[in-house]
Design a protein around this motif. Sequence first.
Motif, PDB file in Angstrom:
ATOM      1  N   HIS A 107      -4.185  -3.603  -9.496  1.00 56.00           N
ATOM      2  CA  HIS A 107      -4.839  -3.597  -8.312  1.00 56.00           C
ATOM      3  C   HIS A 107      -3.712  -3.567  -7.258  1.00 56.00           C
ATOM      4  N   LEU A 108      -2.787  -3.943  -7.192  1.00 55.98           N
ATOM      5  CA  LEU A 108      -1.896  -3.778  -6.204  1.00 55.98           C
ATOM      6  C   LEU A 108      -1.550  -2.386  -6.028  1.00 55.98           C
ATOM      7  N   GLY A 109      -1.329  -1.533  -6.875  1.00 53.28           N
ATOM      8  CA  GLY A 109      -1.293  -0.236  -6.705  1.00 53.28           C
ATOM      9  C   GLY A 109      -2.208   0.623  -6.225  1.00 53.28           C
ATOM     10  N   ARG A 110      -3.583   0.224  -6.583  1.00 54.49           N
ATOM     11  CA  ARG A 110      -4.699   1.073  -5.774  1.00 54.49           C
ATOM     12  C   ARG A 110      -4.939   0.663  -4.485  1.00 54.49           C
ATOM     13  N   ALA A 111      -4.663  -0.484  -4.071  1.00 57.11           N
ATOM     14  CA  ALA A 111      -4.589  -1.183  -2.750  1.00 57.11           C
ATOM     15  C   ALA A 111      -3.613  -0.358  -1.982  1.00 57.11           C
ATOM     16  N   GLY A 112      -2.542   0.169  -2.646  1.00 57.09           N
ATOM     17  CA  GLY A 112      -1.499   1.040  -1.800  1.00 57.09           C
ATOM     18  C   GLY A 112      -0.399   0.075  -1.154  1.00 57.09           C
ATOM     19  N   ILE A 113      -0.280  -0.878  -1.872  1.00 56.13           N
ATOM     20  CA  ILE A 113       0.652  -2.198  -1.413  1.00 56.13           C
ATOM     21  C   ILE A 113       1.630  -2.591  -2.412  1.00 56.13           C
ATOM     22  N   ILE A 114       1.834  -1.915  -3.314  1.00 56.06           N
ATOM     23  CA  ILE A 114       2.649  -2.403  -4.490  1.00 56.06           C
ATOM     24  C   ILE A 114       4.274  -2.534  -4.196  1.00 56.06           C
ATOM     25  N   ASP A 115       4.338  -1.362  -3.408  1.00 56.45           N
ATOM     26  CA  ASP A 115       5.827  -1.139  -2.891  1.00 56.45           C
ATOM     27  C   ASP A 115       6.050  -2.286  -1.927  1.00 56.45           C
ATOM     28  N   GLN A 116       5.471  -3.172  -1.344  1.00 52.91           N
ATOM     29  CA  GLN A 116       5.711  -4.089  -0.356  1.00 52.91           C
ATOM     30  C   GLN A 116       6.066  -5.231  -1.072  1.00 52.91           C
ATOM     31  N   PHE A 117       6.392  -5.540  -2.436  1.00 53.97           N
ATOM     32  CA  PHE A 117       6.441  -6.806  -2.810  1.00 53.97           C
ATOM     33  C   PHE A 117       7.815  -6.686  -3.716  1.00 53.97           C
ATOM     34  N   ASP A 118       8.502  -7.827  -3.404  1.00 50.23           N
ATOM     35  CA  ASP A 118       9.889  -7.897  -4.019  1.00 50.23           C
ATOM     36  C   ASP A 118       9.930  -8.455  -5.392  1.00 50.23           C
ATOM     37  N   PHE A 119       8.771  -8.977  -5.513  1.00 47.80           N
ATOM     38  CA  PHE A 119       8.569  -9.768  -7.082  1.00 47.80           C
ATOM     39  C   PHE A 119       7.094  -9.772  -7.348  1.00 47.80           C
ATOM     40  N   ILE A 120       6.604  -9.317  -8.628  1.00 49.38           N
ATOM     41  CA  ILE A 120       5.208  -9.519  -9.066  1.00 49.38           C
ATOM     42  C   ILE A 120       5.212 -10.279 -10.314  1.00 49.38           C
ATOM     43  N   ALA A 121       4.691 -11.229 -10.620  1.00 44.68           N
ATOM     44  CA  ALA A 121       4.490 -11.944 -11.819  1.00 44.68           C
ATOM     45  C   ALA A 121       3.047 -12.421 -12.108  1.00 44.68           C
ATOM     46  N   GLY A 122       2.819 -12.271 -13.490  1.00 45.54           N
ATOM     47  CA  GLY A 122       1.515 -12.721 -13.980  1.00 45.54           C
ATOM     48  C   GLY A 122       1.764 -13.790 -14.905  1.00 45.54           C
ATOM     49  N   TYR A 123       0.589 -14.283 -15.477  1.00 44.85           N
ATOM     50  CA  TYR A 123       0.937 -15.709 -16.363  1.00 44.85           C
ATOM     51  C   TYR A 123       1.803 -15.284 -17.608  1.00 44.85           C
ATOM     52  N   ASP A 124       1.785 -13.829 -17.857  1.00 43.78           N
ATOM     53  CA  ASP A 124       2.396 -13.329 -19.024  1.00 43.78           C
ATOM     54  C   ASP A 124       3.861 -12.808 -18.618  1.00 43.78           C
TER      55      ASP A 124
END
Length: 234
Positions: free
Chosen positions: A132-149
């Motif tokens: 989702h973040l990749g398709r929105a074009g913003i994934i590179d803005q984040f220093d940290f990404i975590a899901g429940y898994d």
Amino acid sequence: MIKGIIFDKDGTLFDFNATWGAWTRGMLAAETGGDPVLFARLADALGYDVETATFRPESMVIASTAGELADKIRTVLPDLETDALLARMNAAAAAVTQIEAVPLQSYFTQLRGLGLSLGIATNDAEAPARAHLGRAGIIDQFDFIAGYDSGHGGKPAPGQLHAFCAQTGLDVAHCLMVGDSTHDLHAGQAAGMRTIGVLTGPAPHEELAPFADAVLPDIGGIPDWLKSENLLAL
């Protein structure tokens, strides 16, 4: 001073009902094989209003992990195999069209311009979240990404938030947790962070307000709020 912000995803970056309302109808129909009785039972179990294609404020879908949702679905459809169900849910969720709460590319460019570290803590699985973040074009803005898994647990526990601080080197006192559910706000409080609630999910103002430093219509108001509270090192 606030030096880092960690965001929930669904209902925070993306409008919850606009994104998931219509998608859920199709998912329920597929899993119940079109059986109207099972469809109605599953919709009720998940707190989904079929007539409006929206989720009731008390719906567990708003803040639960995919694993918890799979367990709930199996109370209505016990013959489903959990791992296969989760795989279908994650694959379908990764492909859903997300409706942005605000124009996200310009928004996160603005936050980066304020010198803030940024993270995502979602009860979604990490793989669809990254999609989702990749398709929105913003994934590179984040220093940290975590899901429940991702190995840090899910909200309302603070593990994801502590991991964000560990990765960025920030103290919790200098961080802000932003979300649309009490799970998000409880996680922020448990971690020792300031909290902001947003109204782009099903939860109303009065549900979020007791656990938030502020409740805003959407994430777009955060920069002005930080400035009004003198929380930015400008």
